[in-house]
Design a protein around this motif. Structure first.
Motif, PDB file in Angstrom:
ATOM      1  N   PHE A 119       0.798  -1.227   0.000  1.00  0.00           N
ATOM      2  CA  PHE A 119       0.000   0.000   0.000  1.00  0.00           C
ATOM      3  C   PHE A 119       0.832   1.278   0.000  1.00  0.00           C
ATOM      4  N   GLY A 120       2.059   1.175  -0.530  1.00  0.00           N
ATOM      5  CA  GLY A 120       2.845   2.397  -0.726  1.00  0.00           C
ATOM      6  C   GLY A 120       2.500   2.983  -2.096  1.00  0.00           C
ATOM      7  N   GLU A 121       3.307   3.960  -2.518  1.00  0.00           N
ATOM      8  CA  GLU A 121       3.077   4.563  -3.830  1.00  0.00           C
ATOM      9  C   GLU A 121       3.374   3.524  -4.924  1.00  0.00           C
ATOM     10  N   SER A 122       2.562   3.481  -5.974  1.00  0.00           N
ATOM     11  CA  SER A 122       2.848   2.574  -7.087  1.00  0.00           C
ATOM     12  C   SER A 122       2.859   3.384  -8.381  1.00  0.00           C
ATOM     13  N   VAL A 123       4.061   3.519  -8.929  1.00  0.00           N
ATOM     14  CA  VAL A 123       4.200   4.347 -10.137  1.00  0.00           C
ATOM     15  C   VAL A 123       3.322   3.792 -11.255  1.00  0.00           C
ATOM     16  N   ILE A 124       3.341   2.458 -11.403  1.00  0.00           N
ATOM     17  CA  ILE A 124       2.585   1.866 -12.518  1.00  0.00           C
ATOM     18  C   ILE A 124       1.096   2.137 -12.338  1.00  0.00           C
ATOM     19  N   LEU A 125       0.562   1.884 -11.135  1.00  0.00           N
ATOM     20  CA  LEU A 125      -0.878   2.067 -10.948  1.00  0.00           C
ATOM     21  C   LEU A 125      -1.285   3.527 -11.073  1.00  0.00           C
ATOM     22  N   ASP A 126      -0.518   4.407 -10.424  1.00  0.00           N
ATOM     23  CA  ASP A 126      -0.888   5.831 -10.487  1.00  0.00           C
ATOM     24  C   ASP A 126      -0.842   6.342 -11.923  1.00  0.00           C
ATOM     25  N   SER A 127       0.217   5.993 -12.634  1.00  0.00           N
ATOM     26  CA  SER A 127       0.348   6.508 -14.001  1.00  0.00           C
ATOM     27  C   SER A 127      -0.711   5.883 -14.905  1.00  0.00           C
ATOM     28  N   LEU A 128      -0.955   4.576 -14.689  1.00  0.00           N
ATOM     29  CA  LEU A 128      -1.950   3.910 -15.534  1.00  0.00           C
ATOM     30  C   LEU A 128      -3.328   4.545 -15.381  1.00  0.00           C
ATOM     31  N   HIS A 129      -3.697   4.839 -14.141  1.00  0.00           N
ATOM     32  CA  HIS A 129      -5.006   5.462 -13.917  1.00  0.00           C
ATOM     33  C   HIS A 129      -5.112   6.752 -14.711  1.00  0.00           C
ATOM     34  N   PHE A 130      -4.065   7.534 -14.621  1.00  0.00           N
ATOM     35  CA  PHE A 130      -4.078   8.819 -15.306  1.00  0.00           C
ATOM     36  C   PHE A 130      -4.138   8.622 -16.835  1.00  0.00           C
ATOM     37  N   CYS A 131      -3.322   7.696 -17.320  1.00  0.00           N
ATOM     38  CA  CYS A 131      -3.231   7.517 -18.781  1.00  0.00           C
ATOM     39  C   CYS A 131      -4.507   6.893 -19.359  1.00  0.00           C
ATOM     40  N   PHE A 132      -5.161   6.020 -18.580  1.00  0.00           N
ATOM     41  CA  PHE A 132      -6.468   5.487 -18.997  1.00  0.00           C
ATOM     42  C   PHE A 132      -7.460   6.631 -19.159  1.00  0.00           C
ATOM     43  N   GLU A 133      -7.465   7.475 -18.156  1.00  0.00           N
ATOM     44  CA  GLU A 133      -8.413   8.599 -18.177  1.00  0.00           C
ATOM     45  C   GLU A 133      -8.148   9.484 -19.390  1.00  0.00           C
ATOM     46  N   ASP A 134      -6.872   9.639 -19.689  1.00  0.00           N
ATOM     47  CA  ASP A 134      -6.505  10.478 -20.829  1.00  0.00           C
ATOM     48  C   ASP A 134      -7.129   9.951 -22.121  1.00  0.00           C
ATOM     49  N   ILE A 135      -7.184   8.623 -22.245  1.00  0.00           N
ATOM     50  CA  ILE A 135      -7.777   8.038 -23.456  1.00  0.00           C
ATOM     51  C   ILE A 135      -9.245   8.422 -23.556  1.00  0.00           C
ATOM     52  N   PHE A 136      -9.957   8.343 -22.439  1.00  0.00           N
ATOM     53  CA  PHE A 136     -11.381   8.680 -22.480  1.00  0.00           C
ATOM     54  C   PHE A 136     -11.594  10.161 -22.758  1.00  0.00           C
ATOM     55  N   TRP A 137     -10.730  10.983 -22.193  1.00  0.00           N
ATOM     56  CA  TRP A 137     -10.849  12.418 -22.482  1.00  0.00           C
ATOM     57  C   TRP A 137     -10.553  12.704 -23.953  1.00  0.00           C
ATOM     58  N   ARG A 138      -9.606  11.942 -24.496  1.00  0.00           N
ATOM     59  CA  ARG A 138      -9.267  12.158 -25.918  1.00  0.00           C
ATOM     60  C   ARG A 138     -10.440  11.779 -26.813  1.00  0.00           C
ATOM     61  N   LEU A 139     -11.190  10.743 -26.372  1.00  0.00           N
ATOM     62  CA  LEU A 139     -12.371  10.355 -27.147  1.00  0.00           C
ATOM     63  C   LEU A 139     -13.419  11.460 -27.105  1.00  0.00           C
TER      64      LEU A 139
END
Ligand code: HEM
Length: 637
Positions: free
Chosen positions: A216-236
């Motif tokens: 339950f510490g910081e996870s670069v992969i999870l944090d970045s993935l969440h953001f980048c997923f969202e970016d795809i939906f915003w791009r749509l």
């Protein structure tokens, strides 16, 4: 100058006549063309049932209304109104939505239809160079897709899974220890917690890398993935967003966007470096690292470039992490919510020695054989994946030619959607679809002992396809490799005239596969593009569920507002998820209060039915969460 009587607004009668003839000819030609096409008795696309259209925007208002993107619910509600095959149009795009299992072979079988181009929008998640991976190749006839699918399938064999299983089990136990220590009884966002566990599992199994996300510490992969997923939906939603960021890179949101993507690519890059440093690999090594690390270019014989390696390594992490995590999160929700389910499961786990109690705080270790003998757990997972299929909003295909679908002529260019949620939640496929019922998957021997129903909607497709995928993680799956190889090597449409040259067991597989494709239960999709990791995924889900439910008594947190609150907050994201987090209280079974333990021991005769009412206004507890929506906050700034 004087005008003749047939001059109209300066245009001579002769010109007018020519225009009129032209228009008449065009109308006549289009009419004849349509008549010609519908000659074979087929009806036109326009004749399909479908929602009423508005001028200009057609059916777009259906997508834009409602507080959240719930495409899965939209398709299901429209199917309930318009039937198993309906049309849906938005400006510049025509859709057809299918929930009739008999039509699935034409879409997901062979030759079937290619994936829609929307899949390639996700390629920014995997690498900045535009390389495709198994998930984003559009066509099954692409040589590279065939080669990858065949090679990667080896890493999903029963032997490979058996080899990594102890690591998977120990990681589930580590998560339980962390929750016991840090959050016993407090609401836990199971979407976040299961993503952490699934990320650790796929990284350990595929690359022998320990991300320790369950701490339950910081996870670069999870944090970045969440953001980048969202970016795809915003791009749509806002296609100009990318251009804006390129033009104005100093905008804070543009900088945040770049930062998250750069961090994600650095994490994927680290996996590639690890794969290379672990080599050279033994020829017998069936691990995913070994397989992907020895892939070569067919033309040059050189090892894959780092960029290409990155696209494929990231593809497996993303495809395997979010799906498994949400499948477990939904199954935990079902256990915590539907009356009688937890009690049945507890009785089964107790019988198998997998239940922690105050007198036996450490139950027996889960192993592959015992997982195979838990029909109630198996039924819970299947029923949960029926009602909440993680690939909920749909399998998107594209008509690359005019096709006949259910007696309608679907014109080239139409988007063809097979929505898994709709397939699983309409009464023509499953009676009483909104009722959570384990009885769909279990049979009672009369002595009170339950087992998996031999003809349950889930067992049929897998057994018939020779996959035994979702119900038998540890079972011997002879000829599976050959089957996977056969899938990519041989066409399955029976048109090629090659069938007689194939070995008999391959022909059998081919024949039964066609029938299996018409089953309504397809949480892993179906056909040649079905889930590559379904055996591995189901093993993860079963072992996570057995370990967690054996150690904790689960209760849906009152802040979720019961079943109704959760259903209202569903969103169709990359996977079917709950907006803002899915909070469940985990109560350590080794310290369960006496009154709770007594209610857990009472096993009602029928598990399932409507959700329990939650007690409103319970005291606020500290919330342990890094929910998708709290991360999303950054993006909206
Ligand atoms: C319970 C867990 C899982 C579920 C419910 C699930 C579901 C699915 C579904 C529905 C598809 C088809 C997607 C589409 O065509 O749009 C798919 C494809 C895929 N899945 Fe899974 N999946 C799971 C776990 C995994 C795991 C653990 C891995 C890898 C280790 C994986 C790798 C893939 C890949 C590579 C594809 C694309 C295959 C191709 O197109 O040839 N999945 N999955």
């Amino acid at each position: 100058m004087e005008r003749t009587s047939v001059d109209i607004m300066g245009v001579s009668g002769w010109v007018m006549l020519q225009i009129a003839i032209g228009v008449l000819m065009a109308v006549g030609w289009s009419y004849m063309r349509r008549r010609k096409k519908v000659k074979g008795g087929l009806k036109r696309y326009e004749e399909l049932p479908g929602p009423k259209e508005w001028p200009l925007i057609r059916n777009l208002h259906h997508v834009l209304t409602g507080p959240r993107p719930q495409i899965h619910n939209m398709w299901t509600n429209l199917a309930l109104k318009h039937g198993p095959l309906f049309r849906f149009r938005v400006p510049f795009k025509n859709f057809v939505v299918v929930s009739d299992p008999k039509l699935i072979p034409a879409i997901l079988g062979r030759p079937g239809l290619p994936k829609t181009k929307m899949y390639q929008l996700t390629s920014t998640l995997f690498n900045p160079y535009g390389h495709d991976n198994l998930f984003t190749y559009l066509n099954t006839n692409e040589a590279e897709w065939k080669a990858c699918r065949k090679a990667f399938a080896k890493s999903m064999s029963p032997e490979s899974i058996r080899a990594v299983f102890p690591k998977l089990r120990d990681r589930s136990k580590l998560l339980c220890e962390e929750v016991r220590k840090k959050r016993n009884g407090a609401p836990l966002d199971v979407q976040d917690a299961m993503q952490r566990l699934a990320l650790d599992m796929i990284m350990l199994a595929a690359f022998s890398m320990d991300t320790q996300a369950v701490r339950f510490g910081e996870s670069v992969i999870l944090d970045s993935l969440h953001f980048c997923f969202e970016d795809i939906f915003w791009r749509l939603a806002m296609p100009w967003r990318r251009l804006l960021y390129r033009a104005l890179p100093w905008l804070p949101s543009a900088r945040a966007n770049k930062g998250y993507h750069d961090r994600l690519y650095a994490a994927w890059g680290a996996i590639c470096d690890h794969i290379r440093t672990m080599g050279p690999y033994d020829r017998e090594d069936g691990s995913f690292s070994a397989i992907i690390g020895t892939m070569t270019e067919p033309e040059t014989g050189k090892l894959w470039s780092r960029e290409k390696l990155m696209a494929h390594a990231a593809g497996v992490v993303v495809a395997g992490m979010d799906t498994t995590a949400h499948a477990v999160a939904w199954a935990l929700y079902c256990v915590a919510t539907y009356p009688g389910v937890q009690e049945k499961l507890v009785a089964e786990l107790e019988g198998a020695g997998l239940l922690a109690t105050p007198s036996m705080p450490e139950p027996r270790d889960v192993d592959l054989n015992v997982l195979h003998e838990l029909p109630v757990l198996d039924a819970i997972i299947k029923e949960s994946m029926r009602m909440f299929p993680v690939g909920g909003s749909g399998i998107g295909r594209y008509a690359d030619r005019d096709i006949d679908l259910g007696g309608y002529l679907i014109p080239k260019g139409t988007e063809v959607a097979v929505c898994l949620h709709t397939m699983h939640m309409v009464p023509w496929n499953f009676p009483e679809p909104t009722r959570f019922s384990l009885d769909r998957w279990l049979q009672d021997s009369g002595s009170g002992a339950v087992s998996q129903a031999p003809d349950s909607p889930a067992s049929r497709p897998c057994a018939e396809a020779g996959q035994e995928c979702s119900s038998a993680p540890g079972a011997s799956k002879q000829a599976e490799h050959e089957q996977q190889a056969a899938e990519v090597e041989q066409p399955r449409d029976g048109q090629s005239g090659q069938a007689s040259s194939q070995p008999k067991h391959r022909r059998d597989l081919k024949e039964t596969r066609g029938e299996a494709l018409t089953k309504p239960y397809i949480p892993f999709s179906a056909g040649p593009r079905d889930c590559l990791g379904q055996r591995f995924g189901m093993t993860e889900v079963l072992s996570m569920m057995a370990t967690i439910c054996g150690r904790f008594h689960l209760e849906l947190d009152p802040q979720m507002g019961g079943e109704a609150g959760v259903l209202e907050r569903q969103i169709s994201s990359f996977t079917l998820a709950v907006d803002g987090g899915l909070f469940i209280q985990f109560h350590d079974r080794t310290q369960v209060p006496a009154q709770q333990a007594a209610s857990a021991a009472a096993v009602p005769s029928e598990a399932g039915g409507k959700a329990k009412q939650q007690v409103p206004g319970s005291p606020a507890r500290p919330v342990f969460s890094m929910t998708a929506s709290s991360r999303r906050g950054d993006l909206r700034q």
